[in-house]
Design a protein around this motif. Structure first.
Motif, PDB file in Angstrom:
ATOM      1  N   UNK A 139     -15.195 -84.828  -0.493  1.00  0.00           N
ATOM      2  CA  UNK A 139     -14.961 -85.185   0.907  1.00  0.00           C
ATOM      3  C   UNK A 139     -16.287 -85.334   1.661  1.00  0.00           C
ATOM      4  N   UNK A 140     -17.218 -86.005   1.043  1.00  0.00           N
ATOM      5  CA  UNK A 140     -18.494 -86.343   1.664  1.00  0.00           C
ATOM      6  C   UNK A 140     -19.108 -87.483   0.876  1.00  0.00           C
ATOM      7  N   UNK A 141     -20.109 -88.095   1.454  1.00  0.00           N
ATOM      8  CA  UNK A 141     -20.813 -89.183   0.778  1.00  0.00           C
ATOM      9  C   UNK A 141     -21.885 -88.591  -0.128  1.00  0.00           C
ATOM     10  N   UNK A 142     -21.681 -88.643  -1.432  1.00  0.00           N
ATOM     11  CA  UNK A 142     -22.678 -88.126  -2.360  1.00  0.00           C
ATOM     12  C   UNK A 142     -23.912 -89.025  -2.361  1.00  0.00           C
ATOM     13  N   UNK A 143     -25.059 -88.425  -2.627  1.00  0.00           N
ATOM     14  CA  UNK A 143     -26.314 -89.176  -2.670  1.00  0.00           C
ATOM     15  C   UNK A 143     -26.427 -89.948  -3.984  1.00  0.00           C
ATOM     16  N   UNK A 144     -27.353 -90.893  -4.027  1.00  0.00           N
ATOM     17  CA  UNK A 144     -27.606 -91.647  -5.251  1.00  0.00           C
ATOM     18  C   UNK A 144     -28.034 -90.722  -6.385  1.00  0.00           C
ATOM     19  N   UNK A 145     -28.786 -89.675  -6.033  1.00  0.00           N
ATOM     20  CA  UNK A 145     -29.239 -88.710  -7.042  1.00  0.00           C
ATOM     21  C   UNK A 145     -28.058 -87.927  -7.623  1.00  0.00           C
ATOM     22  N   UNK A 146     -27.102 -87.573  -6.773  1.00  0.00           N
ATOM     23  CA  UNK A 146     -25.932 -86.826  -7.247  1.00  0.00           C
ATOM     24  C   UNK A 146     -25.045 -87.692  -8.132  1.00  0.00           C
ATOM     25  N   UNK A 147     -24.902 -88.954  -7.789  1.00  0.00           N
ATOM     26  CA  UNK A 147     -24.116 -89.868  -8.626  1.00  0.00           C
ATOM     27  C   UNK A 147     -24.781 -90.042  -9.987  1.00  0.00           C
ATOM     28  N   UNK A 148     -26.091 -90.234  -9.994  1.00  0.00           N
ATOM     29  CA  UNK A 148     -26.825 -90.393 -11.257  1.00  0.00           C
ATOM     30  C   UNK A 148     -26.700 -89.145 -12.118  1.00  0.00           C
ATOM     31  N   UNK A 149     -26.769 -87.960 -11.483  1.00  0.00           N
ATOM     32  CA  UNK A 149     -26.659 -86.708 -12.227  1.00  0.00           C
ATOM     33  C   UNK A 149     -25.283 -86.578 -12.872  1.00  0.00           C
TER      34      UNK A 149
END
Length: 201
Positions: A144-154
């Motif tokens: 329920x938040x916008x994940x960062x590009x780093x979190x998506x990559x992880x």
């Protein structure tokens, strides 16, 4: 599951047969008889997987149709809907942006219009349609938040690493001590593999 006017992220692994000729809704919360209906959808359009976003009134926002996921192999897909300061819709394939973020600044109302559904779309009469055909979904999650590009990559890289560890696990289990590897060396490799599975440095 309701999102209202808040930010959210949907991510999962998807594998679709390259021979499938049926369009389907991978996940969404709209009646997908039209992309202009309120709600969001990630759809397999046969010639590509697309992200669609719409709130009541205004014009719909669509990503490009990304052909990579519909090739019969696993791909990590993520949709980040940032309705905070950024006001963007960002689409990721295997941890990388598939294209530049799209503005959703013109969308002001709620995204909620129908039940949140995986693998098909809802109809107003309560029935389901546009089910994905000959496809698999794994490791599905919603934030329920916008994940960062780093979190998506992880997220994508962690699963890819687990798959690679699985691939090398069996050959190590089958190793026997001999001229090439001592018993201690084999045990060290097994311990290192177990540590990697726990994602320890």
């Amino acid at each position: 599951m309701k999102f209202g006017t808040g930010s959210f992220t949907v991510q999962f692994w998807y594998k679709a047969s390259a021979d499938s000729q049926t369009e389907g809704c991978i996940v969404g919360n709209k009646e997908w008889v039209s992309g202009s209906n309120p709600g969001f959808t990630i759809g397999d359009m046969v010639n590509g997987v697309t992200l669609n976003f719409q709130t009541p009134g205004g014009s719909r926002t669509d990503s490009s149709r990304i052909t990579t996921p519909a090739d019969g192999t696993w791909h990590h897909i993520a949709a980040v809907i940032d309705r905070g300061r950024a006001k963007t819709m960002t689409y990721y394939i295997v941890g990388k942006q598939a294209e530049a973020p799209k503005s959703i600044a013109a969308h002001h109302g709620t995204i909620d219009s129908s039940d949140f559904l995986i693998g098909a779309s809802n109809k107003s009469d309560g029935t389901k349609f546009l089910a994905v055909d000959d496809a698999w979904i794994d490791e599905f999650s919603v934030s329920r938040r916008a994940l960062s590009a780093e979190e998506i990559a992880a997220s994508a890289n962690t699963y890819l690493m687990d798959l690679e560890l699985e691939r090398i696990d069996r050959p190590i289990d089958l190793m026997t001590a001999g001229e090439r590897y001592t018993p201690d060396a084999i045990e060290t490799m097994k311990a290192s593999l177990a540590k990697a599975r726990r994602h320890e440095s």
